[in-house]
Design a protein around this motif. Structure first.
Motif, PDB file in Angstrom:
ATOM      1  N   GLY A 111       0.811  -1.215   0.000  1.00 22.44           N
ATOM      2  CA  GLY A 111       0.000   0.000   0.000  1.00 22.44           C
ATOM      3  C   GLY A 111       0.840   1.258   0.000  1.00 22.44           C
ATOM      4  O   GLY A 111       0.568   2.204  -0.746  1.00 22.44           O
ATOM      5  N   LEU A 112       1.883   1.278   0.829  1.00 24.44           N
ATOM      6  CA  LEU A 112       2.736   2.465   0.911  1.00 24.44           C
ATOM      7  C   LEU A 112       3.589   2.651  -0.345  1.00 24.44           C
ATOM      8  O   LEU A 112       3.822   3.776  -0.788  1.00 24.44           O
ATOM      9  N   VAL A 113       4.042   1.552  -0.924  1.00 23.73           N
ATOM     10  CA  VAL A 113       4.876   1.635  -2.135  1.00 23.73           C
ATOM     11  C   VAL A 113       4.063   2.156  -3.329  1.00 23.73           C
ATOM     12  O   VAL A 113       4.542   2.981  -4.117  1.00 23.73           O
ATOM     13  N   PHE A 114       2.830   1.681  -3.449  1.00 22.63           N
ATOM     14  CA  PHE A 114       2.014   2.024  -4.624  1.00 22.63           C
ATOM     15  C   PHE A 114       0.837   2.948  -4.278  1.00 22.63           C
ATOM     16  O   PHE A 114      -0.159   2.970  -5.002  1.00 22.63           O
ATOM     17  N   ILE A 115       0.954   3.712  -3.222  1.00 20.55           N
ATOM     18  CA  ILE A 115      -0.190   4.483  -2.727  1.00 20.55           C
ATOM     19  C   ILE A 115      -0.721   5.484  -3.749  1.00 20.55           C
ATOM     20  O   ILE A 115      -1.933   5.630  -3.919  1.00 20.55           O
ATOM     21  N   ASP A 116       0.165   6.174  -4.461  1.00 20.67           N
ATOM     22  CA  ASP A 116      -0.293   7.161  -5.453  1.00 20.67           C
ATOM     23  C   ASP A 116      -1.084   6.482  -6.571  1.00 20.67           C
ATOM     24  O   ASP A 116      -2.181   6.941  -6.944  1.00 20.67           O
ATOM     25  N   TYR A 135      -4.271  10.711   4.758  1.00 16.61           N
ATOM     26  CA  TYR A 135      -5.114   9.845   5.594  1.00 16.61           C
ATOM     27  C   TYR A 135      -4.707   8.382   5.457  1.00 16.61           C
ATOM     28  O   TYR A 135      -4.470   7.686   6.441  1.00 16.61           O
ATOM     29  N   MET A 136      -4.573   7.923   4.218  1.00 10.68           N
ATOM     30  CA  MET A 136      -4.379   6.494   3.980  1.00 10.68           C
ATOM     31  C   MET A 136      -2.972   6.024   4.353  1.00 10.68           C
ATOM     32  O   MET A 136      -2.791   4.871   4.760  1.00 10.68           O
ATOM     33  N   SER A 137      -1.971   6.894   4.243  1.00 11.31           N
ATOM     34  CA  SER A 137      -0.608   6.481   4.593  1.00 11.31           C
ATOM     35  C   SER A 137      -0.508   6.129   6.072  1.00 11.31           C
ATOM     36  O   SER A 137       0.165   5.165   6.453  1.00 11.31           O
ATOM     37  N   VAL A 138      -1.209   6.873   6.916  1.00 11.63           N
ATOM     38  CA  VAL A 138      -1.216   6.576   8.358  1.00 11.63           C
ATOM     39  C   VAL A 138      -1.997   5.295   8.633  1.00 11.63           C
ATOM     40  O   VAL A 138      -1.576   4.446   9.422  1.00 11.63           O
ATOM     41  N   ILE A 139      -3.165   5.153   7.977  1.00 13.00           N
ATOM     42  CA  ILE A 139      -3.980   3.942   8.155  1.00 13.00           C
ATOM     43  C   ILE A 139      -3.179   2.697   7.758  1.00 13.00           C
ATOM     44  O   ILE A 139      -3.225   1.664   8.428  1.00 13.00           O
ATOM     45  N   LEU A 140      -2.419   2.800   6.660  1.00  9.66           N
ATOM     46  CA  LEU A 140      -1.608   1.663   6.204  1.00  9.66           C
ATOM     47  C   LEU A 140      -0.513   1.319   7.212  1.00  9.66           C
ATOM     48  O   LEU A 140      -0.214   0.133   7.440  1.00  9.66           O
ATOM     49  N   LEU A 141       0.080   2.339   7.822  1.00 12.76           N
ATOM     50  CA  LEU A 141       1.103   2.087   8.844  1.00 12.76           C
ATOM     51  C   LEU A 141       0.531   1.315  10.036  1.00 12.76           C
ATOM     52  O   LEU A 141       1.257   0.581  10.708  1.00 12.76           O
ATOM     53  N   GLY A 142      -0.753   1.472  10.271  1.00 13.25           N
ATOM     54  CA  GLY A 142      -1.388   0.773  11.390  1.00 13.25           C
ATOM     55  C   GLY A 142      -2.037  -0.543  11.014  1.00 13.25           C
ATOM     56  O   GLY A 142      -2.716  -1.162  11.838  1.00 13.25           O
ATOM     57  N   TYR A 186      -6.407  20.653  17.479  1.00 18.64           N
ATOM     58  CA  TYR A 186      -5.500  21.160  18.523  1.00 18.64           C
ATOM     59  C   TYR A 186      -4.039  21.044  18.099  1.00 18.64           C
ATOM     60  O   TYR A 186      -3.262  21.999  18.230  1.00 18.64           O
ATOM     61  N   PHE A 187      -3.655  19.856  17.593  1.00 16.92           N
ATOM     62  CA  PHE A 187      -2.272  19.663  17.144  1.00 16.92           C
ATOM     63  C   PHE A 187      -2.072  20.087  15.694  1.00 16.92           C
ATOM     64  O   PHE A 187      -0.936  20.104  15.199  1.00 16.92           O
ATOM     65  N   GLY A 188      -3.174  20.379  14.989  1.00 15.54           N
ATOM     66  CA  GLY A 188      -3.081  20.916  13.634  1.00 15.54           C
ATOM     67  C   GLY A 188      -2.636  19.935  12.571  1.00 15.54           C
ATOM     68  O   GLY A 188      -2.077  20.342  11.548  1.00 15.54           O
ATOM     69  N   PHE A 189      -2.923  18.643  12.759  1.00  9.68           N
ATOM     70  CA  PHE A 189      -2.506  17.638  11.777  1.00  9.68           C
ATOM     71  C   PHE A 189      -3.497  17.501  10.615  1.00  9.68           C
ATOM     72  O   PHE A 189      -3.227  16.773   9.664  1.00  9.68           O
ATOM     73  N   GLY A 190      -4.644  18.142  10.703  1.00  9.88           N
ATOM     74  CA  GLY A 190      -5.632  18.046   9.638  1.00  9.88           C
ATOM     75  C   GLY A 190      -6.166  16.638   9.479  1.00  9.88           C
ATOM     76  O   GLY A 190      -6.340  15.902  10.452  1.00  9.88           O
ATOM     77  N   ILE A 191      -6.400  16.233   8.215  1.00  5.41           N
ATOM     78  CA  ILE A 191      -6.984  14.915   7.957  1.00  5.41           C
ATOM     79  C   ILE A 191      -6.070  13.784   8.447  1.00  5.41           C
ATOM     80  O   ILE A 191      -6.535  12.720   8.840  1.00  5.41           O
ATOM     81  N   LYS A 192      -4.773  14.035   8.456  1.00  6.93           N
ATOM     82  CA  LYS A 192      -3.833  13.042   8.984  1.00  6.93           C
ATOM     83  C   LYS A 192      -4.105  12.793  10.470  1.00  6.93           C
ATOM     84  O   LYS A 192      -3.923  11.685  10.969  1.00  6.93           O
ATOM     85  N   GLY A 193      -4.577  13.827  11.179  1.00  4.82           N
ATOM     86  CA  GLY A 193      -4.900  13.682  12.597  1.00  4.82           C
ATOM     87  C   GLY A 193      -6.027  12.699  12.837  1.00  4.82           C
ATOM     88  O   GLY A 193      -6.025  11.959  13.837  1.00  4.82           O
ATOM     89  N   ALA A 194      -7.021  12.682  11.923  1.00  5.17           N
ATOM     90  CA  ALA A 194      -8.123  11.719  12.053  1.00  5.17           C
ATOM     91  C   ALA A 194      -7.594  10.294  11.944  1.00  5.17           C
ATOM     92  O   ALA A 194      -8.016   9.396  12.685  1.00  5.17           O
ATOM     93  N   ALA A 195      -6.663  10.072  11.016  1.00  5.58           N
ATOM     94  CA  ALA A 195      -6.065   8.745  10.840  1.00  5.58           C
ATOM     95  C   ALA A 195      -5.211   8.371  12.047  1.00  5.58           C
ATOM     96  O   ALA A 195      -5.221   7.215  12.497  1.00  5.58           O
TER      97      ALA A 195
END
Length: 452
Positions: A111-116, A135-142, A186-195
């Protein structure tokens, strides 16, 4: 203990459905809040929620593997526990865990290699890709802790602690409601924060369930020697996993197909509008899924006891309850659509697209009780082929040809109309199947009574 073949069916339906409905409502609350926080991001919310919509096919496919292996593992564990084969059950527990670990790792790396490439294939554009990728890069890490923790949660139910399994899910969902705004705003991570919030909750589930099977008071233990793949165990798990995996993959494929048409006829914000509208739809559908779980147990038991009149009564009571609830939902979304849409977005352009789509897309909401509960009835009485066919009917067999044809003539309006048309046809066909089955059961019941 309840007498499932004698007690009042309406009372049993309430008792067996309410816990599942509550669990579904908590899940719905989490999903709603997650998307609402993303949609309310100032200045970028419209494209952020559109980016989230792009990730749905991939998100669903990851879930497909997790759900399938979990179902296959927990079912086999339950069978072995019923046969008093505790050691074999522990071996299956270890194999299920190992399979999810391996699957999570492979999904994460690929997923991370071919995410784009994946996200572009699923409908991303230059504007939505950054949000979808964040969003998806964080979800894939988990993925590793997500899938392995999910399988252990399912195994807790097989271990005889369904309330604990539900408690863990509810606690994690409620924590996510706290983490989302914390990391997004609060931490200002945007959509990445939701992930990030989602993955932290998945980690908590992983730690909690792992502790239960290693240090807790579980019946089965997760032993290091069993966390390795054995051919016989893997085959047993995957054999049962095929059906739920296929169903989840179908769901992901529908997201993919729909995104392609939305992107082609309405652009990025059309995907965001569909994400918003389906989120509103789930507010009313999730309780029906909970109702179906309660119905399934009661119908299966009474059908096995040859209490065919009771199975019909339970089905009709469930469908009536679903119709009333969904009809209320239809009225609310028909007369107050802006209230629901504004939960997810304040963007004027996106809001306009949503308001145009919601009145068309949800026009058949009251019919969905038949579309959901009809296939469940056939599954409950052991008629898997009919259940599979009727499940695929609405969103694959009918929907894909309809959206392919009607969108060519009506453009974006045709995309919105495709699902309601599929719903109407599916309702008619499922009703015919149900009437025939009930008549067949009535004949069998009369013959059984004559013999008795």
């Amino acid at each position: 203990m309840d007498n499932l073949a004698k007690d009042k069916t309406s009372k049993l339906l309430v008792k067996y459905s309410i816990p599942a409905i509550i669990a579904m409502l908590v899940t719905c609350l989490y999903n709603t809040a997650d998307r609402a926080f993303i949609g309310s991001m100032e200045g970028v919310g419209a494209y952020a929620i559109s980016g989230l919509g792009v990730t749905m096919p991939l998100f669903t496919l990851i879930g497909a593997f997790g759900v399938a292996v979990s179902v296959g593992g927990s079912t086999n564990i339950s069978i072995k526990l019923g046969a008093k084969e505790k050691e074999e059950a522990e071996r299956l527990l270890g194999n299920t865990f190992a399979l999810e670990l391996l699957g999570g790792f492979v999904i994460m790396v690929l997923g991370l290699v071919f995410i784009d490439q994946i996200l572009y294939a699923f409908g991303a554009s230059a504007k939505t890709l950054p949000y979808a990728k964040d969003y998806m890069s964080v979800i894939l890490l988990g993925a590793v802790v997500n899938l392995s923790g999910f399988s252990l949660n399912g195994a807790i139910r097989a271990d005889g602690r369904p309330k604990l399994a539900a408690t863990i899910m509810i606690v994690c969902s409620l924590l996510n409601l706290v983490f989302d705004p914390l990391f997004i705003f609060y931490f200002g991570f945007g959509i990445k924060g939701a992930a990030i919030g989602t993955v932290i909750c998945q980690l908590i589930n992983f730690i909690w369930t792992t502790y239960y099977f290693t240090k807790g008071n579980s019946n089965l233990k997760l032993r290091l020697k069993n966390i390795r793949l054995k051919k016989e165990a893997v085959i047993a798990i995957l054999t049962i996993s095929i059906t739920p995996f296929c169903m989840e993959v179908v769901t992901g494929s529908i997201h993919l197909v729909t995104n392609k048409f939305l992107q082609g006829y309405g652009g990025d914000l059309a995907i965001g509008a569909m994400t918003t509208i389906t989120s509103i739809l789930l507010m009313f559908l999730m309780p029906i899924y909970g109702l179906s779980q309660g119905m399934q147990t009661l119908i299966a038991y009474n059908f096995g006891a040859k209490e065919y009149e009771r199975t019909k009564k339970i089905l009709l009571q469930g469908m009536f309850a679903a119709f009333v609830f969904l009809f209320i939902g239809f009225l609310l979304t028909r007369f107050f659509p802006d209230i629901f849409v504004n939960i997810f977005t304040k963007d004027a352009v996106l809001e306009k697209i949503c308001l145009e789509g919601i009145k068309i897309y949800l026009m058949t909401l009251p019919l969905l009780g038949v579309c959901v509960l009809g296939p469940i009835y056939f599954q409950s009485i052991g008629k898997i082929k009919q259940s599979m066919f009727l499940t695929l009917l609405r969103q694959v067999i009918l929907f894909i040809p309809i959206i392919s044809v009607i969108s060519k003539f009506m453009g974006m309006k045709g995309v919105w109309m495709s699902q309601p048309l599929a719903d109407i046809l599916a309702t008619i066909i499922i009703t015919v199947f149900l009437v025939r089955e009930i008549k067949h059961n009535k004949i069998n019941n009369n013959e059984y009574n004559k013999v008795a």
